[in-house]
Design a protein around this motif. Structure first.
Motif, mmCIF file in Angstrom:
data_model
loop_
_atom_site.group_PDB
_atom_site.id
_atom_site.type_symbol
_atom_site.label_atom_id
_atom_site.label_comp_id
_atom_site.label_asym_id
_atom_site.label_seq_id
_atom_site.Cartn_x
_atom_site.Cartn_y
_atom_site.Cartn_z
ATOM 1 N N LEU A 56 -14.099 -21.782 -1.237
ATOM 2 C CA LEU A 56 -14.232 -23.237 -1.287
ATOM 3 C C LEU A 56 -12.939 -23.907 -0.793
ATOM 4 C CD1 LEU A 56 -16.852 -24.513 -2.092
ATOM 5 C CD2 LEU A 56 -15.878 -25.082 -4.318
ATOM 6 N N GLY A 57 -11.812 -23.268 -1.090
ATOM 7 C CA GLY A 57 -10.544 -23.790 -0.587
ATOM 8 C C GLY A 57 -10.485 -23.760 0.939
ATOM 9 N N SER A 58 -11.071 -22.735 1.537
ATOM 10 C CA SER A 58 -11.083 -22.659 3.001
ATOM 11 C C SER A 58 -11.976 -23.735 3.591
ATOM 12 C CB SER A 58 -11.583 -21.280 3.458
ATOM 13 O OG SER A 58 -10.623 -20.303 3.155
ATOM 14 N N ALA A 59 -13.101 -23.997 2.921
ATOM 15 C CA ALA A 59 -14.034 -25.005 3.427
ATOM 16 C C ALA A 59 -13.407 -26.398 3.358
ATOM 17 C CB ALA A 59 -15.338 -24.959 2.639
ATOM 18 N N THR A 60 -12.829 -26.735 2.218
ATOM 19 C CA THR A 60 -12.192 -28.054 2.117
ATOM 20 C C THR A 60 -10.967 -28.110 3.032
ATOM 21 O OG1 THR A 60 -10.914 -27.335 0.198
ATOM 22 C CG2 THR A 60 -12.990 -28.447 -0.250
ATOM 23 N N GLY A 61 -10.275 -26.983 3.119
ATOM 24 C CA GLY A 61 -9.098 -26.925 3.996
ATOM 25 C C GLY A 61 -9.449 -27.236 5.439
ATOM 26 N N GLU A 62 -10.577 -26.731 5.902
ATOM 27 C CA GLU A 62 -10.977 -27.019 7.290
ATOM 28 C C GLU A 62 -11.092 -28.522 7.514
ATOM 29 O OE1 GLU A 62 -14.817 -25.508 8.959
ATOM 30 O OE2 GLU A 62 -14.669 -27.363 10.125
ATOM 31 N N MET A 63 -11.641 -29.217 6.533
ATOM 32 C CA MET A 63 -11.829 -30.665 6.709
ATOM 33 C C MET A 63 -10.502 -31.406 6.685
ATOM 34 S SD MET A 63 -15.476 -31.327 4.799
ATOM 35 C CE MET A 63 -15.253 -30.494 3.243
ATOM 36 N N PHE A 64 -9.617 -30.977 5.796
ATOM 37 C CA PHE A 64 -8.303 -31.639 5.746
ATOM 38 C C PHE A 64 -7.534 -31.410 7.052
ATOM 39 C CE2 PHE A 64 -8.555 -30.894 0.892
ATOM 40 C CZ PHE A 64 -9.261 -32.077 0.710
ATOM 41 N N VAL A 65 -7.609 -30.188 7.564
ATOM 42 C CA VAL A 65 -6.939 -29.858 8.828
ATOM 43 C C VAL A 65 -7.519 -30.675 9.977
ATOM 44 C CG1 VAL A 65 -6.815 -28.087 10.608
ATOM 45 C CG2 VAL A 65 -6.201 -27.515 8.255
#
Lengths: 592, 592
Positions: free
Chosen positions: B107-116
Motif C-alpha cells: 500500500l505504501g508503494s501504491a500511495t508512493g506512486e501517486m505522491f511521486v
C-alpha cells in the motif's frame, strides 16, 4: 568546463579516404584536395573550440533577455558573432555573386557540425540566416536578391523562418496570419507567430523575417499560403536602413535548452512585407529549402552527440572508480579509470559508432545536395530527398540518446549543471521537435518519399547495398563482420517496405503505424552501409601500410561493433512493423 | 498546468482482480478489502492531485535557496508537508510501536506512486526519511529506536543518506570521511558528502543524517565502512532538542531537475555521531534497506511516466492538427485531434503499456517484500532481490523514455517550460542515476543476483513463466497474443543466462558487456509475464459480465500491443549479448 576537440581527422578520412572528393566530377570538388580541406577544417575547428565553445555554458546560464522590446544575447555572443562574420564562415557555401565563398555544401556541413558541437544555440543565428538566404536565392526576383542577399551572406543582417502559430504547428493549413495587398505591390502582414528562433537579438543591424501568411480571398488550407520577406527595419532602394517596421517581440519563450538562442513570439501588426516567389505557393517555396534545412538539423543531432561523447570519454579516462574484473589496470592508483569497465565501454562504443556512422551519412547527403544543385542531377536530388527524413529523424533521436548516455557515464556529476552534460541533453532535445517533428519525418519518408518517382530512389538505395555486397563478397575480412549483417538488415528493410506496399490501398494505417519504426530501420541500414564502406576504405588504406594504422584499425573495430550490437535492431523493427496497425489502433480514443 | 488523475481504478484492478490481496496469507493483507484500499487510495490521490501536484511547477521554478547557512524550500512546500504529516501518510507502512500505521509495503508503494507522480522533488523529503527509518528500525538498539523512530515516522524530523563523496561514488571503498571514537561511546565525524538529497530544509525541526564513514584503524576499502546517526541538532535523552551539531551545508547543487529538493554538499566538522549497527558493517546495513530503496526509485520511474503519459493523452485529445487518413473524425472542426493519427497512437500505446506493466511488476515486488518481512519467507526475499535491479534499472530507463515520448506529443509546446513536460523529463532523468546508476543495477543482476543461492531464484522465475504458459495453454484467447510471445521472450532470456554461465569462468567480460542488455531483456520478460497475467485476469472478469467491460477490454488490448510491439526487443537484446565482449572491448582506451 566541457572539452571539445574538432574531429578533423575523422572528417579528413571521410572526405579523402572514403569519398575521394578531389576526384569527384561535381563542379568545385576538384579544389577539395587534402591540404585545402584540412586548412579550412582546422580554421573552423579553432574558432569552434576556442571562441564558440567557451560561450556555450554562458549562453545556457544567462539566456537571452527582453527588456522594453529589446532582446539581448548572452555576454560574449556579439563578439563571437563578429569573429564568425569576419572569418567569412557565414557565407562559406553561398554564391560568390552575392559575396559568398562558393564552397560546396559538403564543406558547409562539415564546418557546421563543429560550430553546432561547440555552441548549438549560438550557431542557430547563422543557421536561420542561411535558410533565409537559400529561400531568397531560390525564389527571389533579381532585385530582391540584390537587395537582401549580400548582407545575409555576411550576417550583417540575420534571417528567421516564421511558420508556427499558437494553434497551427504541423498543420500549417490552419494558419491565420494575413497578408493584405497594398497599392504599391507590398503587403501588410498581421498575425502572431511563435517559436521563432533568433527572432530578435542585438548582434545584427537588421533582421529579415520570412513569414508565411494568407492573402485574403486565396484558396483554403495550405494551398492559400504565401511567403513574405518582412524586415525588422525598412530598407530603401539604396540599401539604407530606415524606420522600424511594425514587427515586435511579444515574449521570449522559456525553454528546456538552447537558452542562448532567442526564441520569440513575433507580433506583426500591419508590417510591410514583400511577396517572395509566387502567390499561394509559399509551401512549395518552403519545400525547396527543406532538404538543406533538415540536413542542418540532422547535423545538430550529430554535432551535439559528438561533443557529449568526447566529454564522456574524457571523464571515463580520468575518473577512478572500481577495478577491472580481469585485474587492476592502474595498480598504483586507488582505483582503475571507468573506461576499463565493460559496461562503460558498451556505452562509449554505442556513442562512437553512432557519431561516426552518422557523420558519414551526413557527408554523403551533403554531397548529393551538391550534385543535385551543381549538376542538376535528378537522381541525386531524389536520393537525398529519400535520405533526408531518415537523417533528420534518426540522427536527432539517436543524437539525443547519445547525449543522455554520455551524461550517464558521469553518474551524479552528469546531473548537476556544472559539468555541462545536462545542457547537451537539454539542447539536443529540441532537434527531435523542430523543422518537422520526427513523427512527421517518418510520415514524409513512408507516405511520400518511398513511392516518389515510382519508388525509383528506394530501389536505387537497395541496389547500392546489393552492389556493395556483391562487389565485396570475395573479401573475407568484410564478410562475416560487415556484409552478412548488412544483408540481413537490408532484407528486413525491403520486407517492411513490401509490407507497406501490399497493405497501402486496403489498410493505410499499417504504414502510418509502422512509419516511425521504418524510419529507424532505414537509418540502421543506411548507417550500416556507411560502416561497411568505411571498413572497406580503412582496409584498403591499411593494405598500403599507412603511418597511422591505429586510426584505420579503430575505424574497422568500431564498425564491427555497430554491425554486431546495433544493427540487429532491424529484425525487431521489422517485427513491430509487420504486426500491423491493429495493436496500435485497437483502443477508442476515450480508453486511453 | 499539467493535469494528474490518480490511477486508482488501475490500482484496484491490480490489488483485487489480479492479486486478490484480501485472500492472501500475508499477515495484514486480510484487511485489504476493496472498500478499505479504495478509501486509502482515494485519500492519497486527493492529497497528491490537489495539494502536491499544483506545487510541482512552483518547486521547479523557484528551487531551493541557501542563505546564511539556511536552506529554504519553495513557497507552499512547508504547508503541504504539514498536510502530508497530518494525514498520517509518512508513517503508513511503519511499525505501530513507533507510531506508524502498520500497513503493508504494497500500500505504501501504491500511495508512493501517486505522491511521486504529483511532485517527485517534494516526495523525496519523506522518501529519504523512510529510508532512515528503515535503517534505524533494522539496525538500531532499542534505545536508538525509541529515540529516533517516532519523530521520523511522523516526519517531525526528516532523514538523509550520506554515501557519496567528491571522489567516491559507486566505489565507496574510496571514501575518506572519518569517524573518531570518543570516550562517551559517540564518534566525531569529519568529512564532506555530496549529492545529499533533502540534506537541509525548513520543513522539519531536526534532520537525522545517516552517514557512512571510516573508523581509523579499520579494514581497508568497503570492509572498513561504518554507519552513523548524525543529527543536525543534538537530542538529549528526553528527546529534547539542544545545540546545533557541527554539520553544515556547504552548497546547494544546481541540477537538471528535481529543483524542489535541496541537494546539498554536507560538511561534517567533528560532528557528533552514533554508531548504527556494528562497526565496519556499514555496507551490510545499507544493503538490507536496498530492496526497498531501489523499489522506491523504480516507483519514481513509473510515477513520473504515468503523469507524463496522462498529459500526453489530454493534449492529443484536445490539440487539433491534421486529418485522419481514413476520413475526418472531427468534420465540424478545423482539424482532427492528434489522437486520430496512428503515429501518435503508437507513442501513446508505448507509454501506456509500459506504465501499466511496470505498475503490476512494482506491486508484485512490494508484495514479495511484505511476504519476506512479515513471514520471513526466504524465497520471497530471494525473488525480490532478483527483481529489484530489473525494476530499478528498467523502470527508470523506460520511465525517462516515456517522459521524452510524452513531451514529443506536444511538439514545440513540450519544449517550452510552460506546459510542464520538460520538467517531467528533467526530473525523471535523475532516477536512472541515483541509488546505484543503472549500469550498476545491471552488474548487480548479472554478477550477483543471477547466481544467488545457486541460481535458485532465477530458476523459480523461469518456472513461473513456464507454469503460467502451461496452465493456460488451452486458452485460445491467450495463446497467439500472449503465450507465444512470452514463451519466445523467455527462451531468449534463458539463452542469454546460459551464455553468461558458460562463459563466466573463461570470459568474465562477456557477462559484464552484456549485463545492461540482459537487464532490459529480463525487464521485457517480467513485464510480459505481468501482461499475460493481467490479460488472463481481465478475461476472467469479462466472462462474469462486469459493469465496466470496457476497462477490461482496454486492459487486454493494451497487453496485446505490448506483446506485439514491445516484447520483440528480446531477440535483439539476446543477439547483442551473444555477440560477446569482443566488439565492446576491442579498442585500446587511447583509441576512443
Amino acid at each position: 568546463m566541457p572539452i571539445y576537440t574538432p574531429p578533423t581527422r575523422d572528417m579528413a578520412f571521410l572526405l579523402h579516404d572514403l569519398m575521394q572528393v578531389e576526384t569527384s566530377d561535381i563542379p568545385g570538388y576538384d579544389e577539395l584536395d587534402p591540404a585545402f580541406t584540412s586548412a579550412v577544417l582546422a580554421e573552423a575547428g579553432k574558432l569552434a573550440a576556442e571562441v564558440l565553445q567557451p560561450l556555450n555554458a554562458v549562453g545556457d546560464r544567462e539566456g537571452c533577455t527582453l527588456e522594453n522590446g529589446v532582446v539581448r544575447t548572452p555576454a560574449g555572443f556579439k563578439d563571437a558573432f563578429d569573429q564568425l562574420r569576419e572569418g567569412g564562415w557565414t557565407g562559406l557555401d553561398c554564391d560568390p555573386e552575392f559575396g559568398g565563398q562558393g564552397m560546396p555544401h559538403l564543406l558547409g556541413s562539415a564546418t557546421g557540425e563543429m560550430f553546432v558541437a561547440a555552441n548549438m544555440a549560438f550557431n542557430m543565428y547563422q543557421g536561420l540566416t542561411h535558410g533565409a538566404y537559400s529561400a531568397i536565392f531560390a525564389h527571389g526576383t533579381e532585385a530582391q536578391k540584390a537587395k537582401w542577399l549580400p548582407r545575409l551572406v555576411t550576417c550583417e543582417w540575420t534571417g528567421t523562418m516564421n511558420l508556427t502559430e499558437p494553434h497551427s504547428g504541423t498543420d500549417l493549413g490552419l494558419m491565420r496570419t494575413k497578408a493584405e495587398p497594398q497599392d504599391d505591390g507590398s503587403y501588410k502582414i498581421t498575425g502572431t507567430k511563435i517559436f521563432i528562433s533568433a527572432g530578435d537579438h542585438d548582434m545584427a543591424d537588421n533582421i529579415v523575417h520570412l513569414v508565411l501568411a494568407k492573402i485574403p480571398g486565396g484558396p483554403e488550407g495550405v494551398k492559400g499560403i504565401s511567403l513574405f520577406i518582412v524586415p525588422k527595419i525598412m530598407v530603401d532602394d539604396d540599401g539604407k536602413l530606415g524606420a522600424a517596421n511594425a514587427v515586435s517581440v511579444g515574449a521570449l519563450e522559456h525553454k528546456m535548452g538552447i537558452h542562448g538562442n532567442a526564441t520569440c513570439v513575433m507580433n506583426y501588426d500591419g508590417a510591410t512585407g514583400y511577396l517572395l516567389g509566387e502567390k499561394h505557393k509559399g509551401m512549395r517555396a518552403m519545400f525547396t529549402m527543406m532538404n538543406e534545412a533538415r540536413l542542418g538539423v540532422g547535423v545538430q543531432g550529430l554535432g551535439i552527440a559528438e561533443v557529449a561523447y568526447q566529454n564522456a570519454v574524457a571523464y571515463a579516462r580520468e575518473r577512478l572508480q572500481g577495478r577491472a574484473v580481469t585485474g587492476a589496470e592502474n595498480p598504483d592508483g586507488p582505483a582503475d579509470p571507468l573506461i576499463v569497465h565493460p559496461d562503460i565501454r558498451r556505452s562509449l562504443m554505442r556513442q562512437k559508432s553512432f557519431v561516426e556512422g552518422a557523420r558519414a551519412l551526413t557527408f554523403w547527403a551533403a554531397q548529393l545536395i551538391d550534385r543535385a544543385q551543381r549538376m542538376g542531377d535528378d537522381d541525386a536530388e531524389g536520393m537525398v530527398s529519400l535520405l533526408i527524413p531518415v537523417i533528420k529523424g534518426v540522427q536527432t533521436d539517436r543524437g539525443f540518446d547519445v547525449t543522455v548516455e554520455a551524461q550517464q557515464v558521469f553518474g551524479g556529476h552528469g546531473y548537476i549543471e556544472d559539468n555541462g552534460m545536462s545542457q547537451f541533453a537539454r539542447d539536443a532535445r529540441i532537434a527531435m521537435i523542430y523543422e518537422g517533428a520526427n513523427g512527421i519525418q517518418a510520415l514524409d519518408l513512408v507516405g511520400r518519399k518511398l513511392a516518389q518517382d515510382g519508388g525509383k530512389h528506394v530501389m536505387a538505395f537497395f541496389d547500392m547495398v546489393k552492389d556493395f555486397i556483391k562487389d565485396n563478397e570475395g573479401n573475407e575480412d568484410l564478410k562475416a563482420g560487415f556484409l552478412e549483417p548488412l544483408k540481413s538488415a537490408s532484407k528486413d528493410l525491403q520486407a517492411a517496405a513490401m509490407y507497406f506496399m501490399q497493405s497501402a490501398a486496403k489498410r493505410p494505417n499499417d504504414a502510418l503505424a509502422g512509419a516511425y519504426d521504418f524510419m529507424h530501420l532505414f537509418g540502421h541500414v543506411a548507417i550500416g552501409l556507411m560502416w561497411a564502406r568505411m571498413a572497406r576504405a580503412a582496409m584498403d588504406k591499411l593494405a598500403a601500410g599507412p603511418d597511422d594504422a591505429a586510426f584505420y584499425e579503430t575505424k574497422i573495430a568500431t564498425g564491427r561493433y555497430y554491425m554486431a550490437r546495433e544493427i540487429p535492431a532491424t529484425a525487431m523493427l521489422r517485427a513491430r512493423i509487420e504486426s500491423g496497425a491493429d495493436p496500435v489502433m485497437a483502443l477508442d480514443a476515450a480508453a486511453f
